[in-house]
Design an enzyme around this catalytic site. Structure first.
Site, PDB file in Angstrom:
ATOM      1  N   HIS A 125       0.823  -1.049  -0.021  1.00 30.95           N
ATOM      2  CA  HIS A 125       0.361  -0.125  -0.143  1.00 30.95           C
ATOM      3  C   HIS A 125       1.025   0.937   0.178  1.00 30.95           C
ATOM      4  O   HIS A 125       1.694   1.313   0.529  1.00 30.95           O
ATOM      5  CB  HIS A 125      -1.255  -0.288   0.711  1.00 30.95           C
ATOM      6  CG  HIS A 125       0.103   0.218   2.377  1.00 30.95           C
ATOM      7  ND1 HIS A 125      -0.752   1.659   3.351  1.00 30.95           N
ATOM      8  CD2 HIS A 125      -0.293  -0.740   3.410  1.00 30.95           C
ATOM      9  CE1 HIS A 125       0.184   1.508   4.298  1.00 30.95           C
ATOM     10  NE2 HIS A 125      -0.205   0.124   4.222  1.00 30.95           N
ATOM     11  N   ASP A 137       5.287   2.450   7.217  1.00 30.80           N
ATOM     12  CA  ASP A 137       3.850   1.768   6.818  1.00 30.80           C
ATOM     13  C   ASP A 137       4.216   3.172   6.286  1.00 30.80           C
ATOM     14  O   ASP A 137       3.230   3.997   6.115  1.00 30.80           O
ATOM     15  CB  ASP A 137       3.344   1.716   7.732  1.00 30.80           C
ATOM     16  CG  ASP A 137       1.349   1.131   8.006  1.00 30.80           C
ATOM     17  OD1 ASP A 137       1.737   1.286   7.032  1.00 30.80           O
ATOM     18  OD2 ASP A 137       0.917   1.707   9.055  1.00 30.80           O
ATOM     19  N   GLU A 171      -5.708   1.772   1.713  1.00 33.30           N
ATOM     20  CA  GLU A 171      -5.833   0.676   2.695  1.00 33.30           C
ATOM     21  C   GLU A 171      -5.726   0.885   4.468  1.00 33.30           C
ATOM     22  O   GLU A 171      -6.894   0.066   4.899  1.00 33.30           O
ATOM     23  CB  GLU A 171      -3.756  -0.125   2.524  1.00 33.30           C
ATOM     24  CG  GLU A 171      -3.820  -1.277   3.443  1.00 33.30           C
ATOM     25  CD  GLU A 171      -3.077  -1.323   4.795  1.00 33.30           C
ATOM     26  OE1 GLU A 171      -3.247  -1.693   5.917  1.00 33.30           O
ATOM     27  OE2 GLU A 171      -3.406  -0.112   5.661  1.00 33.30           O
ATOM     28  N   HIS A 287       2.470   4.861  13.126  1.00 30.30           N
ATOM     29  CA  HIS A 287       1.210   5.885  12.589  1.00 30.30           C
ATOM     30  C   HIS A 287       1.169   6.758  13.086  1.00 30.30           C
ATOM     31  O   HIS A 287       0.556   7.669  13.779  1.00 30.30           O
ATOM     32  CB  HIS A 287       0.068   4.809  13.207  1.00 30.30           C
ATOM     33  CG  HIS A 287      -0.836   4.236  12.360  1.00 30.30           C
ATOM     34  ND1 HIS A 287      -2.348   3.158  12.025  1.00 30.30           N
ATOM     35  CD2 HIS A 287      -0.658   3.271  10.902  1.00 30.30           C
ATOM     36  CE1 HIS A 287      -2.402   2.448  11.295  1.00 30.30           C
ATOM     37  NE2 HIS A 287      -1.005   2.362  10.367  1.00 30.30           N
TER      38      HIS A 287
HETATM   39  N1  TRP Z   1      -1.616  -3.257   7.938  1.00 35.72           N
HETATM   40  C1  TRP Z   1      -1.086  -2.219   9.133  1.00 35.72           C
HETATM   41  C2  TRP Z   1      -0.959  -0.728   8.462  1.00 35.72           C
HETATM   42  O1  TRP Z   1      -1.082  -0.627   7.377  1.00 35.72           O
HETATM   43  C3  TRP Z   1       0.259  -2.615   9.731  1.00 35.72           C
HETATM   44  C4  TRP Z   1       0.835  -3.850   9.886  1.00 35.72           C
HETATM   45  C5  TRP Z   1      -0.018  -4.328  11.598  1.00 35.72           C
HETATM   46  C6  TRP Z   1       0.387  -5.340   9.365  1.00 35.72           C
HETATM   47  N2  TRP Z   1      -0.710  -5.756  11.847  1.00 35.72           N
HETATM   48  C7  TRP Z   1       0.279  -6.345  10.411  1.00 35.72           C
HETATM   49  C8  TRP Z   1       0.687  -5.515   8.375  1.00 35.72           C
HETATM   50  C9  TRP Z   1       0.736  -7.811  10.669  1.00 35.72           C
HETATM   51  C10 TRP Z   1       1.122  -7.154   7.855  1.00 35.72           C
HETATM   52  C11 TRP Z   1       0.790  -8.030   8.525  1.00 35.72           C
HETATM   53  O2  TRP Z   1      -1.528  -0.392   9.726  1.00 35.72           O
HETATM   54 ZN    ZN Z   2       0.961  -0.411   6.447  1.00 37.73          ZN
END
Ligand code: TRP
Ligand code: ZN
Ligand code: CA
Length: 317
Positions: A125, A137, A171, A287
């Site tokens: 993403h 992230d 995402e 975040h």
């Molecule tokens: N998808 C989450 C984000 O973008 C991050 C995340 C937390 C994650 N735990 C995960 C991604 C486990 C992949 C696998 O904020």
């Molecule tokens: Zn992420």
């Protein structure tokens, strides 16, 4: 414009020279590879991945501090990645969708060639949260997937299967872009995706090495890579909810991926195998506004980037 034209011309000249070496009778030329042998994946230069991260940081800084869905920094990120892919010879498509009253964008890049009935996909993403620039992230996955795609082009790789790369929008609003993509596929086109590999947070500053435990073949491919480096991995088991592989998995596509950790704290057992700091989150800036270009562990970013290339080559040759 001129730069990209001359870049492509010199790449073509290199291909011509390599072809001459492989087919001509120049003394001392290396023997042609054994028929059927898989091409070796290239080492992904981590400096190139970091250069993409610096650009994503600049884009956030110039656009109110983030690259979030519906904000100017998101579309600027799409245009940066698309420009690199177009110059390298990819066929790119920008797909629009709407979420929370704003237009969102997925960027899809196909590498011409290979059997389009067997598609190997890598994705990440490209949006951040509104709180900050989103460099771990998920600038990290986005930059590493971009550099892997550029390495495909540089090497002139001719995979047996077809390669497709994707950068997802929204995402952070609940995997909106990737779900929109999967929902838009016909049943037939969905069945042609032999694997989807997801990369979300792969340069965490206090890193772990997590391999998604979903599809056994994809999982083994990544584990083999890390075994070769002598690095222990742990299974990432949150396959049903946390990132853009979930819509693919729910549609029956084999999925896998890598993750270096978010807000969970590193245990003493994990620090014993990976180093780093016990009792501190894998990513303290998850975040948050401090998820900047300083929030990256270069070693994790390098290893995970090389693992992406290894898996894409291994699964497509
Ligand atoms: N998808 C989450 C984000 O973008 C991050 C995340 C937390 C994650 N735990 C995960 C991604 C486990 C992949 C696998 O904020
Ligand atoms: Zn992420
Ligand atoms: Ca590398």
């Amino acid at each position: 414009m001129k730069l990209s034209v001359s870049g492509r011309a010199s790449a073509a000249a290199v291909v011509a020279a390599v072809t001459l070496l492989a087919t001509g009778s120049i003394a001392g030329a290396a023997p042609a590879p054994t028929a059927g042998a898989a091409a070796a994946a290239p080492d992904i230069p981590v400096a190139n991945v970091k250069a993409h991260l610096a650009q994503l940081q600049s884009i956030a800084t110039a656009n109110g501090g983030n690259r979030a869905h519906g904000r100017a920094g998101y579309l600027a990120s799409v245009n940066y990645v698309k420009g690199k892919l177009d110059a390298a010879g990819f066929t790119t498509t920008v797909q629009q969708f709407t979420s929370s009253g704003s237009t969102g964008y997925n960027l899809i890049a196909d590498w011409p060639g290979g059997n389009t009935d067997q598609v190997v996909m890598a994705g990440s993403h490209l949006d951040s949260v509104t709180a900050g620039p989103g460099i771990n992230d998920n600038g990290s996955g986005s930059a590493a997937v971009l550099e892997t795609a550029l390495a495909v082009a540089r090497s002139g790789y001719k995979p047996t299967k077809h390669l497709r790369f994707a950068w997802w929008g929204a995402e952070e609003l609940g995997m909106v872009g990737s779900r929109s993509y999967v929902n838009g596929l016909s049943t037939a086109n969905r069945a042609k995706i032999s694997g989807y590999l997801n990369f979300d947070m792969i340069g965490s500053p206090n890193p772990g090495y997590f391999v998604y435990d979903d599809d056994p073949t994809i999982e083994k491919t990544f584990k083999d890579y890390f075994t070769g480096l002598g690095i222990a991995t742990e299974p990432e088991t949150e396959g049903d909810g946390r990132s853009d592989h979930a819509p693919f998995k729910n549609a029956g596509v084999p999925v896998g991926g890598l993750f270096s950790g978010a807000d969970y704290k590193k245990t003493s057992a994990q620090a014993a195998k990976w180093g780093g700091t016990v009792g501190v989150a894998f990513d303290r800036c998850y975040h948050a506004s401090c998820d900047t270009s300083a929030n990256i562990n270069d070693t994790a970013l390098d290893r995970n980037s090389d693992a992406i290339a290894y898996a894409m080559w291994a699964l497509s040759s």
